[in-house]
Design a protein around this motif. Structure first.
Motif, mmCIF file in Angstrom:
data_model
loop_
_atom_site.group_PDB
_atom_site.id
_atom_site.type_symbol
_atom_site.label_atom_id
_atom_site.label_comp_id
_atom_site.label_asym_id
_atom_site.label_seq_id
_atom_site.Cartn_x
_atom_site.Cartn_y
_atom_site.Cartn_z
ATOM 1 N N VAL A 64 0.837 -1.207 0.000
ATOM 2 C CA VAL A 64 0.000 0.000 0.000
ATOM 3 C C VAL A 64 0.871 1.255 0.000
ATOM 4 O O VAL A 64 0.574 2.229 -0.702
ATOM 5 N N LYS A 65 1.969 1.233 0.730
ATOM 6 C CA LYS A 65 2.887 2.378 0.731
ATOM 7 C C LYS A 65 3.476 2.595 -0.665
ATOM 8 O O LYS A 65 3.652 3.730 -1.108
ATOM 9 N N HIS A 66 3.776 1.501 -1.346
ATOM 10 C CA HIS A 66 4.310 1.592 -2.704
ATOM 11 C C HIS A 66 3.269 2.213 -3.639
ATOM 12 O O HIS A 66 3.584 3.084 -4.453
ATOM 13 N N ILE A 67 2.025 1.785 -3.502
ATOM 14 C CA ILE A 67 0.942 2.340 -4.319
ATOM 15 C C ILE A 67 0.772 3.823 -4.018
ATOM 16 O O ILE A 67 0.580 4.635 -4.935
ATOM 17 N N GLU A 68 0.863 4.174 -2.757
ATOM 18 C CA GLU A 68 0.766 5.579 -2.359
ATOM 19 C C GLU A 68 1.849 6.407 -3.064
ATOM 20 O O GLU A 68 1.583 7.489 -3.584
ATOM 21 N N GLY A 69 3.066 5.874 -3.124
ATOM 22 C CA GLY A 69 4.156 6.553 -3.822
ATOM 23 C C GLY A 69 3.884 6.679 -5.314
ATOM 24 O O GLY A 69 4.168 7.719 -5.920
ATOM 25 N N GLN A 70 3.326 5.614 -5.887
ATOM 26 C CA GLN A 70 2.973 5.667 -7.314
ATOM 27 C C GLN A 70 1.956 6.779 -7.570
ATOM 28 O O GLN A 70 2.086 7.545 -8.531
ATOM 29 N N LEU A 71 0.938 6.871 -6.720
ATOM 30 C CA LEU A 71 -0.103 7.876 -6.907
ATOM 31 C C LEU A 71 0.441 9.290 -6.739
ATOM 32 O O LEU A 71 0.061 10.201 -7.490
ATOM 33 N N ARG A 72 1.338 9.470 -5.802
ATOM 34 C CA ARG A 72 1.975 10.790 -5.644
ATOM 35 C C ARG A 72 2.763 11.151 -6.909
ATOM 36 O O ARG A 72 2.749 12.293 -7.354
ATOM 37 N N GLY A 73 3.462 10.164 -7.451
ATOM 38 C CA GLY A 73 4.212 10.394 -8.682
ATOM 39 C C GLY A 73 3.301 10.746 -9.839
ATOM 40 O O GLY A 73 3.611 11.615 -10.663
ATOM 41 N N ILE A 74 2.157 10.098 -9.918
ATOM 42 C CA ILE A 74 1.195 10.384 -10.978
ATOM 43 C C ILE A 74 0.662 11.806 -10.833
ATOM 44 O O ILE A 74 0.564 12.548 -11.816
ATOM 45 N N LEU A 75 0.346 12.192 -9.611
ATOM 46 C CA LEU A 75 -0.141 13.548 -9.375
ATOM 47 C C LEU A 75 0.917 14.571 -9.792
ATOM 48 O O LEU A 75 0.609 15.588 -10.437
ATOM 49 N N ARG A 76 2.165 14.292 -9.462
ATOM 50 C CA ARG A 76 3.267 15.189 -9.859
ATOM 51 C C ARG A 76 3.357 15.277 -11.384
ATOM 52 O O ARG A 76 3.524 16.370 -11.940
ATOM 53 N N MET A 77 3.214 14.138 -12.050
ATOM 54 C CA MET A 77 3.239 14.129 -13.515
ATOM 55 C C MET A 77 2.115 15.003 -14.077
ATOM 56 O O MET A 77 2.325 15.755 -15.037
ATOM 57 N N MET A 78 0.941 14.913 -13.473
ATOM 58 C CA MET A 78 -0.196 15.711 -13.929
ATOM 59 C C MET A 78 0.058 17.204 -13.703
ATOM 60 O O MET A 78 -0.258 18.035 -14.563
ATOM 61 N N THR B 99 -0.403 5.252 -18.443
ATOM 62 C CA THR B 99 0.431 4.072 -18.209
ATOM 63 C C THR B 99 0.710 3.892 -16.726
ATOM 64 O O THR B 99 0.607 2.776 -16.189
ATOM 65 N N GLN B 100 1.019 4.987 -16.049
ATOM 66 C CA GLN B 100 1.297 4.905 -14.610
ATOM 67 C C GLN B 100 0.033 4.608 -13.808
ATOM 68 O O GLN B 100 0.071 3.878 -12.813
ATOM 69 N N LEU B 101 -1.101 5.174 -14.220
ATOM 70 C CA LEU B 101 -2.371 4.861 -13.551
ATOM 71 C C LEU B 101 -2.707 3.381 -13.700
ATOM 72 O O LEU B 101 -3.176 2.742 -12.752
ATOM 73 N N SER B 102 -2.460 2.834 -14.867
ATOM 74 C CA SER B 102 -2.710 1.419 -15.103
ATOM 75 C C SER B 102 -1.817 0.557 -14.211
ATOM 76 O O SER B 102 -2.268 -0.456 -13.654
ATOM 77 N N ALA B 103 -0.571 0.959 -14.068
ATOM 78 C CA ALA B 103 0.351 0.217 -13.190
ATOM 79 C C ALA B 103 -0.125 0.270 -11.739
ATOM 80 O O ALA B 103 -0.064 -0.739 -11.020
#
Length: 88
Positions: A11-25, A36-40
């Motif tokens: 879950v912590k890893h997913i949280e990091g992924q979502l933060r990265g996606i938000l930064r990308m946006m 692609t990142q949302l799908s991952a």
């Protein structure tokens, strides 16, 4: 049910992924990269659900065996399947 270290780390890893996606946006990155990142992230969530459901099934079976609960193995498996279906 106890959520073990592995589950929490997922879950912590997913949280990091979502933060990265938000930064990308926020940086207006390419739509394809964001998707692609949302799908991952979605795949990671699905896998985490699977880990939790399978662990829950094992715990239920162990508990039913020790408590001599009147639930069959088939009922326990069906409960796990229902959890997975509900999560989709």
């Amino acid at each position: 049910m106890d959520f073990n270290h592995q589950m929490k780390n997922r879950v912590k890893h997913i949280e990091g992924q979502l933060r990265g996606i938000l930064r990308m946006m926020e940086e207006n990155k390419d739509c394809k990269e964001v998707i692609t990142q949302l799908s991952a992230a979605r795949t990671a969530v699905d896998r985490t659900i699977g880990v939790i459901v399978s662990s829950n099934l094992v715990n239920c079976v162990q508990k039913a065996t020790t408590d001599q609960e009147e639930r069959s193995m088939e009922e326990l498996v069906q409960e796990a399947v229902n959890l997975l279906v509900k999560s989709r």
